[in-house]
Write a protein that holds these residues in place. Structure first.
Motif, mmCIF file in Angstrom:
data_model
loop_
_atom_site.group_PDB
_atom_site.id
_atom_site.type_symbol
_atom_site.label_atom_id
_atom_site.label_comp_id
_atom_site.label_asym_id
_atom_site.label_seq_id
_atom_site.Cartn_x
_atom_site.Cartn_y
_atom_site.Cartn_z
ATOM 1 N N ASP A 164 0.851 -1.183 0.000
ATOM 2 C CA ASP A 164 0.000 0.000 0.000
ATOM 3 C C ASP A 164 0.883 1.227 0.000
ATOM 4 O O ASP A 164 1.949 1.241 0.638
ATOM 5 N N THR A 165 0.460 2.239 -0.726
ATOM 6 C CA THR A 165 1.198 3.498 -0.757
ATOM 7 C C THR A 165 0.322 4.614 -0.216
ATOM 8 O O THR A 165 -0.902 4.597 -0.383
ATOM 9 N N GLU A 166 0.961 5.574 0.427
ATOM 10 C CA GLU A 166 0.323 6.854 0.734
ATOM 11 C C GLU A 166 1.057 7.895 -0.101
ATOM 12 O O GLU A 166 2.292 7.887 -0.169
ATOM 13 N N THR A 167 0.320 8.759 -0.759
ATOM 14 C CA THR A 167 0.908 9.673 -1.731
ATOM 15 C C THR A 167 0.434 11.102 -1.495
ATOM 16 O O THR A 167 -0.506 11.345 -0.736
ATOM 17 N N THR A 168 1.076 12.027 -2.204
ATOM 18 C CA THR A 168 0.698 13.438 -2.072
ATOM 19 C C THR A 168 -0.443 13.824 -2.997
ATOM 20 O O THR A 168 -0.880 14.980 -2.991
ATOM 21 N N GLY A 169 -0.927 12.879 -3.801
ATOM 22 C CA GLY A 169 -2.028 13.152 -4.723
ATOM 23 C C GLY A 169 -2.351 11.922 -5.545
ATOM 24 O O GLY A 169 -1.835 10.831 -5.293
ATOM 25 N N LEU A 170 -3.186 12.108 -6.556
ATOM 26 C CA LEU A 170 -3.694 10.977 -7.331
ATOM 27 C C LEU A 170 -2.935 10.705 -8.616
ATOM 28 O O LEU A 170 -3.076 9.630 -9.201
ATOM 29 N N ILE A 207 4.813 9.034 -0.232
ATOM 30 C CA ILE A 207 5.372 9.477 1.043
ATOM 31 C C ILE A 207 5.419 8.341 2.068
ATOM 32 O O ILE A 207 6.055 8.478 3.106
ATOM 33 N N GLU A 208 4.724 7.249 1.782
ATOM 34 C CA GLU A 208 4.809 6.086 2.664
ATOM 35 C C GLU A 208 4.604 4.828 1.844
ATOM 36 O O GLU A 208 3.731 4.779 0.970
ATOM 37 N N GLU A 245 -5.050 18.579 3.193
ATOM 38 C CA GLU A 245 -6.010 17.524 2.867
ATOM 39 C C GLU A 245 -5.358 16.140 2.923
ATOM 40 O O GLU A 245 -5.940 15.182 3.438
ATOM 41 N N ILE A 246 -4.133 16.033 2.407
ATOM 42 C CA ILE A 246 -3.421 14.749 2.455
ATOM 43 C C ILE A 246 -3.092 14.380 3.901
ATOM 44 O O ILE A 246 -3.202 13.214 4.301
ATOM 45 N N THR A 247 -2.713 15.347 4.705
ATOM 46 C CA THR A 247 -2.470 15.081 6.127
ATOM 47 C C THR A 247 -3.743 14.600 6.811
ATOM 48 O O THR A 247 -3.710 13.684 7.636
ATOM 49 N N ARG A 248 -4.878 15.219 6.457
ATOM 50 C CA ARG A 248 -6.147 14.791 7.043
ATOM 51 C C ARG A 248 -6.462 13.344 6.677
ATOM 52 O O ARG A 248 -6.927 12.556 7.508
ATOM 53 N N ILE A 249 -6.173 12.962 5.439
ATOM 54 C CA ILE A 249 -6.495 11.619 4.968
ATOM 55 C C ILE A 249 -5.521 10.583 5.532
ATOM 56 O O ILE A 249 -5.936 9.494 5.967
ATOM 57 N N THR A 250 -4.226 10.909 5.523
ATOM 58 C CA THR A 250 -3.205 9.915 5.859
ATOM 59 C C THR A 250 -2.666 10.019 7.276
ATOM 60 O O THR A 250 -2.104 9.057 7.797
ATOM 61 N N ARG A 262 -4.624 -0.478 -9.781
ATOM 62 C CA ARG A 262 -4.505 0.511 -10.859
ATOM 63 C C ARG A 262 -3.968 1.840 -10.329
ATOM 64 O O ARG A 262 -3.374 2.625 -11.087
ATOM 65 N N PHE A 263 -4.148 2.100 -9.044
ATOM 66 C CA PHE A 263 -3.567 3.292 -8.422
ATOM 67 C C PHE A 263 -2.131 3.028 -7.964
ATOM 68 O O PHE A 263 -1.211 3.801 -8.260
ATOM 69 N N ASP A 264 -1.912 1.939 -7.226
ATOM 70 C CA ASP A 264 -0.625 1.712 -6.586
ATOM 71 C C ASP A 264 0.483 1.303 -7.557
ATOM 72 O O ASP A 264 1.642 1.681 -7.373
ATOM 73 N N ARG A 265 0.151 0.502 -8.577
ATOM 74 C CA ARG A 265 1.213 0.015 -9.461
ATOM 75 C C ARG A 265 1.969 1.137 -10.164
ATOM 76 O O ARG A 265 3.205 1.127 -10.155
ATOM 77 N N PRO A 266 1.306 2.126 -10.789
ATOM 78 C CA PRO A 266 2.078 3.197 -11.441
ATOM 79 C C PRO A 266 2.988 3.959 -10.475
ATOM 80 O O PRO A 266 4.121 4.319 -10.841
ATOM 81 N N PHE A 267 2.535 4.202 -9.252
ATOM 82 C CA PHE A 267 3.381 4.884 -8.274
ATOM 83 C C PHE A 267 4.594 4.023 -7.925
ATOM 84 O O PHE A 267 5.714 4.539 -7.795
#
Length: 329
Positions: free
Chosen positions: A82-88, A96-97, A130-135, A168-173
């Motif tokens: 799983d990744t945490e990112t700064t955007g989509l 970032i994680e 917003e990213i801090t709020r989510i992650t 589909r989200f995590d693989r490209p990152f």
């Protein structure tokens, strides 16, 4: 005086637990038994449903499969990530994680956790509110942090399957992050498991965990990995195959990506209703509606396109995709 026999020597050297330790352990066991009885009593009324805190399985690195094992032999090595990112957008935003949980599996399902990876990385730009709020991740938490990419590559090197809850989200990152992710088979626990058929009403991880009778510290990468593993390993509540077996079977199938090139504009609603998605042509892909189907469903899809889209012809472009190609950007 004769020396003590080995059995006696072992007995004389065995440390004896203190009364305080024994008493504490007994008190803890009694407290757990009381909690279990209370939960059972509440649930027996039919008016309550109690969620248990999800506790990660112990890590057993000694069970990591040998790198030189025969192809197709059991057990195999899966990695949930799983990744945490700064955007989509993987092209402009940063990871970032990164959290990963390696586990063994065989024909019957999930077996043991054999490794865990968790790390933070400072992005190229400040983390938005917003990213801090989510992650829950702040600029202070990632300041000066960098991923050890050699360690990341070593962790995934032996994997037989990479799993993400929305691959589909995590693989490209991940592919942008470092080589190694691009050559592995990937599976998506959102799109390749029939959660409705298993008695669930949604695909969000927090909801799936709750429906399994648990709760967890969501939206931190490695915690989500542990949670997804337990959801995949959960016994089926219907006659449908269990989640992990569905995911594994799907990952072993070749799928066909159909690009409805040149489809008339007035057919867009029919394509959308059929499950086609629009590609704007980025990344060198055709600018058209597209959909992935199994090989078994291909003939039906050709009939649909000939009868309802192309009025007698078949002008779509078809790609064959294995798990190594699916979910790429």
């Amino acid at each position: 005086m004769l020396p003590p026999t080995p059995s006696v020597l072992a007995e004389t050297r065995r440390p004896r637990p203190s009364r305080g330790i024994v008493g504490s352990a007994l008190a803890q066991r009694k407290a757990l038994e009381l909690d279990a009885a209370l939960v059972e009593r509440l649930e027996a009324t039919g008016r309550y449903r109690v969620l248990r805190k999800l506790e990660p399985r112990p890590v057993m690195p000694e069970l990591w499969p040998q790198a030189n094992r025969q192809p197709g032999s059991w057990p195999q090595l899966g990695i949930i990530l799983d990744t945490e990112t700064t955007g989509l957008d993987h092209a402009t935003h940063d990871v970032i994680e990164l959290g990963m949980v390696a586990f063994t599996y065989d024909q019957t399902g999930v077996r043991d956790i054999v490794g865990v990876f968790s790390a933070l990385q400072e992005p190229s730009h400040a983390i938005s509110a917003e990213i801090t709020r989510i992650t829950g991740i702040t600029d202070e938490m990632v300041a000066g942090q960098r991923f050890d990419l050699d360690a990341v590559q070593r962790f995934i090197e032996d994997a037989d399957l990479l799993i993400a809850h929305n691959a589909r989200f995590d693989r490209p990152f991940c592919e942008k992050l470092t080589p190694g992710f691009d050559v592995k088979p990937w599976a998506c626990s959102v799109s390749e498991v029939d959660w409705v058929g298993l008695g669930f009403e949604g695909t969000k991880l927090g909801y799936l965990v709750g429906q399994c009778g648990a709760f967890h510290n969501g939206h931190r990468a490695v915690d989500d990995c542990h949670a997804l593993l337990e959801v995949l390993a959960h016994p089926a509540r219907t006659q449908a195959p269990p989640a992990f077996q569905q995911l594994l079977a799907s990952s072993q199938q070749t799928r066909l990506r159909i690009h409805a090139i040149g489809s008339p504009f007035h057919t867009k609603d029919a394509l959308k209703e059929r499950g086609y998605r629009w590609s704007d042509g980025t990344g060198g892909k055709p600018k058209c509606w597209w959909r992935e189907v199994t090989e078994d469903a291909y003939d039906d899809e050709v009939c649909f396109l000939e009868d309802e889209i192309y009025a007698g012809g078949m002008h779509a472009h078809v790609e064959r995709l294995t798990a190594c190609e699916r979910f790429k950007a």
